[in-house]
Design a protein around this motif. Structure first.
Motif, PDB file in Angstrom:
ATOM      1  N   SER A  53       0.832  -1.197   0.000  1.00  0.00           N
ATOM      2  CA  SER A  53       0.000   0.000   0.000  1.00  0.00           C
ATOM      3  C   SER A  53       0.871   1.253   0.000  1.00  0.00           C
ATOM      4  O   SER A  53       2.071   1.201   0.257  1.00  0.00           O
ATOM      5  CB  SER A  53      -0.914  -0.008   1.232  1.00  0.00           C
ATOM      6  OG  SER A  53      -1.803   1.083   1.222  1.00  0.00           O
ATOM      7  N   GLY A  54       0.238   2.388  -0.329  1.00  0.00           N
ATOM      8  CA  GLY A  54       0.928   3.664  -0.261  1.00  0.00           C
ATOM      9  C   GLY A  54       1.480   4.124  -1.597  1.00  0.00           C
ATOM     10  O   GLY A  54       1.085   3.640  -2.663  1.00  0.00           O
ATOM     11  N   GLU A  68       0.607  -7.264   6.177  1.00  0.00           N
ATOM     12  CA  GLU A  68      -0.611  -6.461   6.254  1.00  0.00           C
ATOM     13  C   GLU A  68      -1.091  -6.368   7.695  1.00  0.00           C
ATOM     14  O   GLU A  68      -1.531  -5.313   8.158  1.00  0.00           O
ATOM     15  CB  GLU A  68      -1.699  -7.068   5.369  1.00  0.00           C
ATOM     16  CG  GLU A  68      -2.971  -6.242   5.312  1.00  0.00           C
ATOM     17  CD  GLU A  68      -2.731  -4.829   4.788  1.00  0.00           C
ATOM     18  OE1 GLU A  68      -3.071  -3.863   5.509  1.00  0.00           O
ATOM     19  OE2 GLU A  68      -2.182  -4.689   3.678  1.00  0.00           O
ATOM     20  N   PHE A 109       1.105  -3.785   9.631  1.00  0.00           N
ATOM     21  CA  PHE A 109       0.884  -2.374   9.352  1.00  0.00           C
ATOM     22  C   PHE A 109      -0.550  -1.935   9.637  1.00  0.00           C
ATOM     23  O   PHE A 109      -0.791  -0.738   9.832  1.00  0.00           O
ATOM     24  CB  PHE A 109       1.324  -2.049   7.933  1.00  0.00           C
ATOM     25  CG  PHE A 109       2.826  -2.019   7.810  1.00  0.00           C
ATOM     26  CD1 PHE A 109       3.538  -0.900   8.199  1.00  0.00           C
ATOM     27  CD2 PHE A 109       3.524  -3.120   7.370  1.00  0.00           C
ATOM     28  CE1 PHE A 109       4.920  -0.878   8.137  1.00  0.00           C
ATOM     29  CE2 PHE A 109       4.907  -3.114   7.300  1.00  0.00           C
ATOM     30  CZ  PHE A 109       5.617  -1.984   7.682  1.00  0.00           C
ATOM     31  N   SER A 110      -1.465  -2.876   9.687  1.00  0.00           N
ATOM     32  CA  SER A 110      -2.815  -2.521  10.136  1.00  0.00           C
ATOM     33  C   SER A 110      -2.786  -2.111  11.601  1.00  0.00           C
ATOM     34  O   SER A 110      -3.565  -1.254  12.044  1.00  0.00           O
ATOM     35  CB  SER A 110      -3.763  -3.714   9.950  1.00  0.00           C
ATOM     36  OG  SER A 110      -3.957  -3.986   8.583  1.00  0.00           O
ATOM     37  N   GLN A 112      -1.350   1.657  11.510  1.00  0.00           N
ATOM     38  CA  GLN A 112      -1.687   2.487  10.347  1.00  0.00           C
ATOM     39  C   GLN A 112      -1.859   3.961  10.689  1.00  0.00           C
ATOM     40  O   GLN A 112      -1.580   4.836   9.865  1.00  0.00           O
ATOM     41  CB  GLN A 112      -2.948   1.956   9.674  1.00  0.00           C
ATOM     42  CG  GLN A 112      -4.175   1.917  10.565  1.00  0.00           C
ATOM     43  CD  GLN A 112      -5.395   1.373   9.843  1.00  0.00           C
ATOM     44  OE1 GLN A 112      -5.592   1.618   8.657  1.00  0.00           O
ATOM     45  NE2 GLN A 112      -6.224   0.609  10.554  1.00  0.00           N
ATOM     46  N   LEU A 126       1.883   6.048  11.334  1.00  0.00           N
ATOM     47  CA  LEU A 126       2.957   6.090  10.347  1.00  0.00           C
ATOM     48  C   LEU A 126       3.242   7.480   9.786  1.00  0.00           C
ATOM     49  O   LEU A 126       4.384   7.771   9.416  1.00  0.00           O
ATOM     50  CB  LEU A 126       2.646   5.128   9.198  1.00  0.00           C
ATOM     51  CG  LEU A 126       2.825   3.641   9.532  1.00  0.00           C
ATOM     52  CD1 LEU A 126       2.305   2.776   8.381  1.00  0.00           C
ATOM     53  CD2 LEU A 126       4.282   3.328   9.812  1.00  0.00           C
ATOM     54  N   GLU A 174       7.762  -0.588   3.261  1.00  0.00           N
ATOM     55  CA  GLU A 174       6.302  -0.515   3.421  1.00  0.00           C
ATOM     56  C   GLU A 174       5.930   0.668   4.310  1.00  0.00           C
ATOM     57  O   GLU A 174       4.974   1.397   4.025  1.00  0.00           O
ATOM     58  CB  GLU A 174       5.776  -1.812   4.021  1.00  0.00           C
ATOM     59  CG  GLU A 174       4.265  -1.931   4.050  1.00  0.00           C
ATOM     60  CD  GLU A 174       3.641  -2.163   2.681  1.00  0.00           C
ATOM     61  OE1 GLU A 174       2.540  -1.619   2.430  1.00  0.00           O
ATOM     62  OE2 GLU A 174       4.251  -2.887   1.858  1.00  0.00           O
ATOM     63  N   ARG A 202       3.824   4.118   3.207  1.00  0.00           N
ATOM     64  CA  ARG A 202       2.579   4.479   3.890  1.00  0.00           C
ATOM     65  C   ARG A 202       2.666   5.798   4.661  1.00  0.00           C
ATOM     66  O   ARG A 202       1.755   6.122   5.409  1.00  0.00           O
ATOM     67  CB  ARG A 202       2.166   3.347   4.826  1.00  0.00           C
ATOM     68  CG  ARG A 202       1.795   2.054   4.107  1.00  0.00           C
ATOM     69  CD  ARG A 202       1.405   0.974   5.088  1.00  0.00           C
ATOM     70  NE  ARG A 202       1.148  -0.293   4.425  1.00  0.00           N
ATOM     71  CZ  ARG A 202       0.081  -1.062   4.637  1.00  0.00           C
ATOM     72  NH1 ARG A 202      -0.849  -0.672   5.499  1.00  0.00           N
ATOM     73  NH2 ARG A 202      -0.060  -2.207   4.012  1.00  0.00           N
TER      74      ARG A 202
END
Length: 238
Positions: A61-62, A87, A90-91, A94, A97, A115, A119
């Motif tokens: 993502s990002g 995932e 980083f969830s 989130q 970040l 990552e 993000r």
């Protein structure tokens, strides 16, 4: 061909041996072809292909979403974190970040720190004792367009932590399994974690970890297959 192969066996194999396609073929008793992943009529071979595709290293993502990341072959130097575990990591952070200062210890390919940068983290320091791994980290940072937000140091994690005078909002730990590294390093990690900061540590399931270490408190543990993820949070004020 084995018609009823347990997908968890495939995930376990890829977690442990992400470059061992022969092992996947042997497990499934079917030719392994990642290109067949979209074919609905492929049974065991298709399961292996889908599992492999899900575990290819990429930014999830990002700003750098979808960027494919290189890694050194084998697990002696790098052990890629599979997408479902990444995932989950980083969830959990989130909302922390944006603008964060990040430390990626045992960086390997650099995929975790990259990552974080993708993000919204402001800066990331990548640490690995392998010259080859550091070269791959730099290559991946350039591929993701994030090289200017990072610094890469070839040194042992213990030596870096002992000399570090910087504080980080997020520390990422993904050392070799079954060596007790996370528990051993936590006191030094606590010393470089900013007030209110977070430490995410990936270990094998069942690895012993303290509930409290210095300013760090174990807030939550997650499990995904054979992998465990621990989230420590630092006291808001020291």
């Amino acid at each position: 061909m084995a018609d009823h192969i347990d997908p968890q066996q495939i995930f376990f194999l890829i977690d442990r041996y992400p470059r061992n396609l022969h092992g996947i073929e042997k497990l499934c008793h079917a030719p392994f072809d990642p290109q067949k992943a979209e074919r609905k009529d492929v049974r065991c071979g298709g399961k292996a292909a889908r599992a492999y595709k899900e575990n290819e290293m990429r930014v999830i993502s990002g700003t750098a979403r979808g960027t494919r990341l290189a890694a050194l072959p084998g697990e002696e130097i790098t052990r890629p974190t599979v997408d479902r575990v990444k995932e989950g990591m980083f969830s959990a952070v989130q909302f922390l970040l944006a603008g964060a200062r990040v430390l990626d210890l045992f960086a390997g390919s650099g995929q975790l720190g990259i990552e974080a940068l993708s993000r919204g983290a402001a800066r990331c320091v990548f640490i690995d004792s392998s010259r080859e791994a550091c070269a791959v980290v730099r290559q991946n940072l350039k591929a993701a367009g994030l090289f200017e937000k990072a610094s890469v140091a070839e040194t042992a994690a213990e030596m870096y932590l002992a000399a570090c005078r910087e504080r980080f909002d997020l520390v990422l730990l993904d050392p070799p399994y079954r060596q007790g590294t996370v528990a051993a390093l936590l006191p030094a990690v606590a010393a470089v974690t900013a007030p209110g900061g977070t430490v995410l540590a990936e270990t094998e399931h069942g690895a012993p970890l303290p509930e409290r270490c210095g300013t760090l408190t174990l807030r939550k543990q997650y499990k995904s297959g054979t992998v465990a993820l621990a989230r420590y949070e630092a006291d808001a004020e020291f």
